[in-house]
Design a protein around this motif. Structure first.
Motif, PDB file in Angstrom:
ATOM      1  N   GLN A   2       0.757  -1.114  -0.038  1.00 21.35           N
ATOM      2  CA  GLN A   2      -0.760   0.030  -0.286  1.00 21.35           C
ATOM      3  C   GLN A   2       0.959   1.324   0.080  1.00 21.35           C
ATOM      4  OE1 GLN A   2      -2.719  -0.712   3.633  1.00 21.35           O
ATOM      5  NE2 GLN A   2      -3.721  -2.148   2.696  1.00 21.35           N
ATOM      6  N   ARG A   3       1.796   1.068   0.779  1.00 20.13           N
ATOM      7  CA  ARG A   3       2.418   2.347   0.637  1.00 20.13           C
ATOM      8  C   ARG A   3       3.318   2.953  -0.426  1.00 20.13           C
ATOM      9  NH1 ARG A   3       5.568   5.435   4.707  1.00 20.13           N
ATOM     10  NH2 ARG A   3       6.603   6.514   4.191  1.00 20.13           N
ATOM     11  N   LEU A   6       0.216   4.120  -2.830  1.00 19.34           N
ATOM     12  CA  LEU A   6       1.173   5.584  -2.863  1.00 19.34           C
ATOM     13  C   LEU A   6       2.408   6.636  -2.841  1.00 19.34           C
ATOM     14  CD1 LEU A   6      -0.782   5.852   1.185  1.00 19.34           C
ATOM     15  CD2 LEU A   6      -2.149   6.139  -0.872  1.00 19.34           C
ATOM     16  N   ALA A  12      -4.861  12.903  -4.986  1.00 15.07           N
ATOM     17  CA  ALA A  12      -6.014  12.382  -3.753  1.00 15.07           C
ATOM     18  C   ALA A  12      -6.829  12.986  -4.117  1.00 15.07           C
ATOM     19  CB  ALA A  12      -4.797  12.465  -2.233  1.00 15.07           C
ATOM     20  N   ILE A  32       3.860  11.635   0.559  1.00 13.92           N
ATOM     21  CA  ILE A  32       4.370  10.918   2.060  1.00 13.92           C
ATOM     22  C   ILE A  32       5.581  11.685   2.432  1.00 13.92           C
ATOM     23  CG2 ILE A  32       4.835   8.915   2.791  1.00 13.92           C
ATOM     24  CD1 ILE A  32       3.141   7.392   0.667  1.00 13.92           C
ATOM     25  N   ILE A  37       0.896  11.943   5.367  1.00 14.14           N
ATOM     26  CA  ILE A  37       0.544  12.160   3.865  1.00 14.14           C
ATOM     27  C   ILE A  37       0.045  13.667   4.299  1.00 14.14           C
ATOM     28  CG2 ILE A  37      -1.652  12.196   2.404  1.00 14.14           C
ATOM     29  CD1 ILE A  37       0.163   9.840   2.338  1.00 14.14           C
ATOM     30  N   VAL A  61      -7.050   7.964  -2.150  1.00  9.84           N
ATOM     31  CA  VAL A  61      -6.165   8.083  -3.480  1.00  9.84           C
ATOM     32  C   VAL A  61      -6.693   6.324  -4.125  1.00  9.84           C
ATOM     33  CG1 VAL A  61      -3.307   7.185  -4.430  1.00  9.84           C
ATOM     34  CG2 VAL A  61      -4.163   8.755  -2.247  1.00  9.84           C
TER      35      VAL A  61
END
Length: 129
Positions: A2-3, A6, A12, A32, A37, A61
């Protein structure tokens, strides 16, 4: 996973709460930084008034059916040196062209009172991973 999602260049959708309780959504640049965030805005927009009154924010996102949603309370930073550095980093991430970044800083961003919002990455909901 997931990171990494992102960290890819996406947009976003940032949600805040209007005074009447209805949602306000805005498409924004983000990045990030450590475990937060970061988004940045020119002062005077609806989300700025909303977040000053109620610092709860949601960020989503998405890419098709895959998405990550983060919820929590933001810290609000009006320090102009930090806020302008944040918008410079955001412009670099999204424009990818230093000439365009410098032009935007000179002609637009540096003339604005900027506000940075930092949302700790604590409450995460993801789908499609």
């Amino acid at each position: 996973m997931q990171r990494r999602f992102l960290e890819e260049k996406r947009f976003a959708v940032v949600g805040s709460r209007n005074p009447d309780g209805s949602p306000h959504l805005a498409v924004m640049w983000y990045l990030i930084e450590d475990d937060e965030i970061v988004v940045n805005s020119a002062d005077g927009r609806i989300k700025d008034r909303n977040l000053a009154a109620d610092p709860r924010m949601s960020v989503m996102v998405a890419d098709g059916y895959r998405f990550v949603r983060l919820d929590g309370r933001v810290t609000i930073d009006h320090d102009q040196s930090r806020a302008h550095e944040d918008i410079r980093r955001l412009a670099t991430r999204y424009y990818g062209d230093e000439r365009k970044v410098e032009e935007a800083m000179r002609n637009s961003f540096s003339k604005q009172h900027r506000i940075s919002y930092r949302l700790p990455i604590h409450r995460v909901y993801a789908q499609g991973f």
